[in-house]
Design a protein around this motif. Structure first.
Motif, PDB file in Angstrom:
ATOM      1  N   CYS A  74       0.853  -1.195   0.000  1.00 34.15           N
ATOM      2  CA  CYS A  74       0.000   0.000   0.000  1.00 34.15           C
ATOM      3  C   CYS A  74       0.888   1.244   0.000  1.00 34.15           C
ATOM      4  CB  CYS A  74      -0.890  -0.039   1.241  1.00 34.15           C
ATOM      5  SG  CYS A  74      -1.745   1.509   1.569  1.00 34.15           S
TER       6      CYS A  74
ATOM      7  N   CYS B 186       0.275   3.058   3.807  1.00 35.97           N
ATOM      8  CA  CYS B 186       0.754   2.467   5.065  1.00 35.97           C
ATOM      9  C   CYS B 186       1.885   1.459   4.871  1.00 35.97           C
ATOM     10  CB  CYS B 186      -0.404   1.803   5.809  1.00 35.97           C
ATOM     11  SG  CYS B 186      -1.014   0.313   4.985  1.00 35.97           S
TER      12      CYS B 186
ATOM     13  N   CYS C  74      -4.492   0.295   0.168  1.00 36.95           N
ATOM     14  CA  CYS C  74      -5.305  -0.781   0.741  1.00 36.95           C
ATOM     15  C   CYS C  74      -6.672  -0.250   1.192  1.00 36.95           C
ATOM     16  CB  CYS C  74      -4.558  -1.449   1.896  1.00 36.95           C
ATOM     17  SG  CYS C  74      -4.509  -0.489   3.418  1.00 36.95           S
TER      18      CYS C  74
ATOM     19  N   CYS D 147      -6.925   1.997   4.432  1.00 31.28           N
ATOM     20  CA  CYS D 147      -6.384   3.355   4.219  1.00 31.28           C
ATOM     21  C   CYS D 147      -7.344   4.186   3.380  1.00 31.28           C
ATOM     22  CB  CYS D 147      -5.025   3.301   3.535  1.00 31.28           C
ATOM     23  SG  CYS D 147      -3.706   2.826   4.654  1.00 31.28           S
TER      24      CYS D 147
HETATM   25 ZN   LIG Z   1      -2.738   1.005   3.618  1.00 33.34          ZN
END
Ligand SMILES: [Zn+2]
Ligand SMILES: [Zn+2]
Length: 247
Positions: free
Chosen positions: A22, A25, A36, A39
């Motif tokens: 991602c 993150c 993702c 997030c």
């Molecule tokens: Zn993420």
């Protein structure tokens, strides 16, 4: 020479086809998404009350005060997120060297492009002066616009140039920004622009003065309509600088 080309192509393919983590993150992703789901859920979507013209978040439904006083030259501007949290951080990272993020910005923008800008024939970007582009190493608006064009099947236009450097806009309001930018964009390829509905793509919209100035140049070169898409935009707070209600 051929061998180099071979590896370059291989690398590019690898680069385009796979994404393992991602971009927000850093956690592993399994579906190739750039960001993702957890997030994405946290990101500040600009889908509540927005000014119908500049697309900035407004406290009450309706046209924002700045657009009432002086409308932008773009027919409609929209942004995917408000300029806060992880969305703002993505823009900052994108401008400070993490150029690969153009794919992330474009991927997250595509639903909005399909929803709001179906009528556009072509996509363009905010040009930089040669000196500024050399300093950064790339023009982030151009990378982002090229990716939007590729994903939406629209034509990409390299019609505009920036003639001279302008001072930092950080502490200026819309009127001062307009004065600062006046005449800085020049359309070199007027033929490419004529009669088209053009979507300007840029990373963020603050007052809209930049896209408005570029739209003005495009319209003078006989573009049919000009629209703007930005990844983020700054919320339109109270015009007199009063604190928000309840604070
Ligand atoms: Zn993420
Ligand atoms: Zn507005």
């Amino acid at each position: 020479m051929k061998l180099i080309e071979f590896f370059k192509r291989k690398l590019k393919k690898y680069d385009d086809a796979y994404n393992f983590t991602c971009d927000v993150c850093g956690r592993e992703v399994f579906d190739g998404a750039r960001v993702c789901q957890p997030c994405l859920k946290e990101m500040p979507k600009n889908d509540q009350n927005v000014c119908p013209f500049c697309g900035r978040k407004v406290r009450e439904e309706g046209v924002c005060l700045e657009c009432k006083q002086k409308p932008l030259k773009v027919k409609k501007a929209r942004s995917v997120f408000t300029h806060e949290g992880e969305a703002a951080r993505l823009v900052v990272r994108f401008k400070r060297g993490e150029r690969y993020l153009y794919r992330t910005l474009a991927e997250l923008s595509m639903p909005l492009v399909r929803r709001e800008f179906e009528m556009c024939d072509a996509v363009t970007f905010v040009p930089m002066t040669g000196k500024a582009e050399k300093k950064r190493g790339y023009n982030q608006s151009r990378l982002y616009a090229e990716e939007i064009a590729a994903r939406s099947g629209k034509e990409i236009l390299y019609a505009a140039v920036k003639r001279h450097e302008t001072r930092s806009q950080k502490f200026l309001g819309r009127t001062d920004r307009e004065k600062n930018l006046e005449g800085c964009f020049h359309i070199e390829d007027r033929k490419a622009v004529k009669g088209k509905s053009i979507l300007i793509v840029d990373d963020t919209l603050t007052t809209g003065a930049t896209v408005s100035e570029l739209a003005d140049a495009l319209l003078r070169a006989k573009a049919k309509q000009v629209y703007a898409l930005t990844f983020t935009s700054v919320e339109n707070k109270h015009p007199f600088g009063l604190p928000p209600l309840g604070m």
